[in-house]
Design a protein around this motif. Structure first.
Motif, PDB file in Angstrom:
ATOM      1  N   LYS A 174       0.810  -1.217   0.000  1.00 36.03           N
ATOM      2  CA  LYS A 174       0.000   0.000   0.000  1.00 36.03           C
ATOM      3  C   LYS A 174       0.846   1.271   0.000  1.00 36.03           C
ATOM      4  O   LYS A 174       0.341   2.363   0.241  1.00 36.03           O
ATOM      5  N   THR A 175       2.124   1.092  -0.275  1.00 38.20           N
ATOM      6  CA  THR A 175       3.077   2.203  -0.234  1.00 38.20           C
ATOM      7  C   THR A 175       3.609   2.466  -1.639  1.00 38.20           C
ATOM      8  O   THR A 175       3.855   1.528  -2.402  1.00 38.20           O
ATOM      9  N   SER A 176       3.770   3.719  -2.008  1.00 39.78           N
ATOM     10  CA  SER A 176       4.233   4.064  -3.354  1.00 39.78           C
ATOM     11  C   SER A 176       5.658   3.584  -3.584  1.00 39.78           C
ATOM     12  O   SER A 176       6.394   3.270  -2.641  1.00 39.78           O
ATOM     13  N   ALA A 177       6.028   3.552  -4.872  1.00 43.67           N
ATOM     14  CA  ALA A 177       7.378   3.114  -5.230  1.00 43.67           C
ATOM     15  C   ALA A 177       8.436   3.962  -4.536  1.00 43.67           C
ATOM     16  O   ALA A 177       9.392   3.438  -3.953  1.00 43.67           O
TER      17      ALA A 177
ATOM     18  N   GLU B 269       8.214   5.725  -1.827  1.00 46.17           N
ATOM     19  CA  GLU B 269       8.220   5.500  -0.376  1.00 46.17           C
ATOM     20  C   GLU B 269       8.876   4.164  -0.037  1.00 46.17           C
ATOM     21  O   GLU B 269       9.562   4.043   0.988  1.00 46.17           O
ATOM     22  N   ASN B 270       8.684   3.153  -0.890  1.00 45.93           N
ATOM     23  CA  ASN B 270       9.375   1.888  -0.690  1.00 45.93           C
ATOM     24  C   ASN B 270      10.885   2.077  -0.773  1.00 45.93           C
ATOM     25  O   ASN B 270      11.638   1.520   0.035  1.00 45.93           O
TER      26      ASN B 270
ATOM     27  N   HIS C 271       5.049   7.401  -7.875  1.00 44.51           N
ATOM     28  CA  HIS C 271       3.909   7.463  -6.963  1.00 44.51           C
ATOM     29  C   HIS C 271       2.897   6.336  -7.197  1.00 44.51           C
ATOM     30  O   HIS C 271       1.795   6.371  -6.647  1.00 44.51           O
ATOM     31  N   HIS C 272       3.297   5.346  -7.967  1.00 40.57           N
ATOM     32  CA  HIS C 272       2.456   4.169  -8.176  1.00 40.57           C
ATOM     33  C   HIS C 272       2.712   3.150  -7.070  1.00 40.57           C
ATOM     34  O   HIS C 272       3.834   3.019  -6.582  1.00 40.57           O
ATOM     35  N   THR C 273       1.687   2.402  -6.711  1.00 43.20           N
ATOM     36  CA  THR C 273       1.849   1.311  -5.753  1.00 43.20           C
ATOM     37  C   THR C 273       2.307   0.061  -6.500  1.00 43.20           C
ATOM     38  O   THR C 273       2.164  -0.032  -7.727  1.00 43.20           O
TER      39      THR C 273
ATOM     40  N   GLU D  61       0.171  -1.512  -9.183  1.00 47.47           N
ATOM     41  CA  GLU D  61       0.062  -0.792 -10.449  1.00 47.47           C
ATOM     42  C   GLU D  61       1.282  -0.994 -11.343  1.00 47.47           C
ATOM     43  O   GLU D  61       1.369  -0.388 -12.409  1.00 47.47           O
TER      44      GLU D  61
ATOM     45  N   GLN E   8       8.424  -3.938 -10.556  1.00 48.74           N
ATOM     46  CA  GLN E   8       8.539  -4.136  -9.108  1.00 48.74           C
ATOM     47  C   GLN E   8       9.956  -4.539  -8.720  1.00 48.74           C
ATOM     48  O   GLN E   8      10.489  -4.064  -7.717  1.00 48.74           O
TER      49      GLN E   8
END
Length: 232
Positions: free
Chosen positions: A104-107, A109-110, A143-145, A148, A154
């Protein structure tokens, strides 16, 4: 970075076993090897050969039962759990087969997470994370999770997260295991570029011979030992 080859990882007679007496089970049996600064090395072997145990020790997630594991000349077995955690946090990046991204965290933020653990300010975290995403060609999906993103995207986010701290060592555990051939090649080209251009030492576990070919040499494990009969 100093390009002079020096031993950054050394195993000296490393044994890892569980239990005692007749119930003793050996995962590693007197393993010796050296990995030099700036190398790209793959570790291969069948299931149960000891390669995952060796990687856990290299990543400071485990310690030898006997023998020495030296990281830049420091005997890791003599360090406390907290000291090993600091070594892991400050010098080692990890890439996993399953990506291990927060859903549930954006790219971006990861990618920021390792910097958060280091206490880096929010503004600097964001700048460094965006730069890391830019280096893997994914700034446009910052800002994509994960839901997405494709599997290849990923894994590239996971690579950005691993290199955002500019680690000395990058440990990759089957990084192409969940990807098709085209995406696997993209990931391997990225890893090779980081090794070549940034001087990051890369140690990768893989079952895929064509992926191992990207490395400068391969260490083969069998039955808890280095299989010297297999040529690198």
């Amino acid at each position: 970075m100093n390009n002079t080859l020096s031993g950054v990882i050394e195993f000296k007679g490393v044994k890892k076993y569980y239990g005692s007496g007749e119930a003793t089970a050996y995962a590693l049996i007197g393993v010796d090897f050296t990995i030099h600064r700036g190398e790209f090395v793959t570790i291969m072997g069948p299931s149960g050969s000891g390669k995952s145990t060796a990687m856990n020790i290299i990543g400071c997630l485990d310690t030898p039962s006997e023998g020495e594991y030296l990281f830049e000349g420091i005997d890791v077995g003599t360090l406390s759990r907290d000291q090993r955690a600091l070594l892991r946090r400050n010098y080692i990046g990890f890439i996993f087969q399953g990506f291990n991204l927060l859903g549930k965290t954006s790219a971006v933020e990861n990618v920021e997470l390792p910097l958060l653990y280091r206490g880096v300010s929010s503004h600097e975290r964001r700048e460094l994370a965006l730069e890391a995403l830019r280096s893997v060609g994914l700034e446009h999906v910052a800002h994509h999770t994960p839901a997405e993103l494709s599997g290849g995207q990923q894994q590239r986010v996971a690579i950005a997260r691993a290199i955002v701290t500019n680690p000395l060592i990058l440990l990759a555990d089957e990084p192409t295991g969940n990807l098709d051939t085209a995406k696997s090649i993209e990931v391997m080209e990225l890893l090779r570029a980081f090794n070549r251009d940034k001087g990051i030492t890369i140690i990768m576990v893989t079952h895929e011979v064509d992926m191992a070919a990207y490395a400068s040499r391969t260490i083969h494990f069998r039955d808890g030992m280095i299989d010297t009969k297999v040529l690198s």
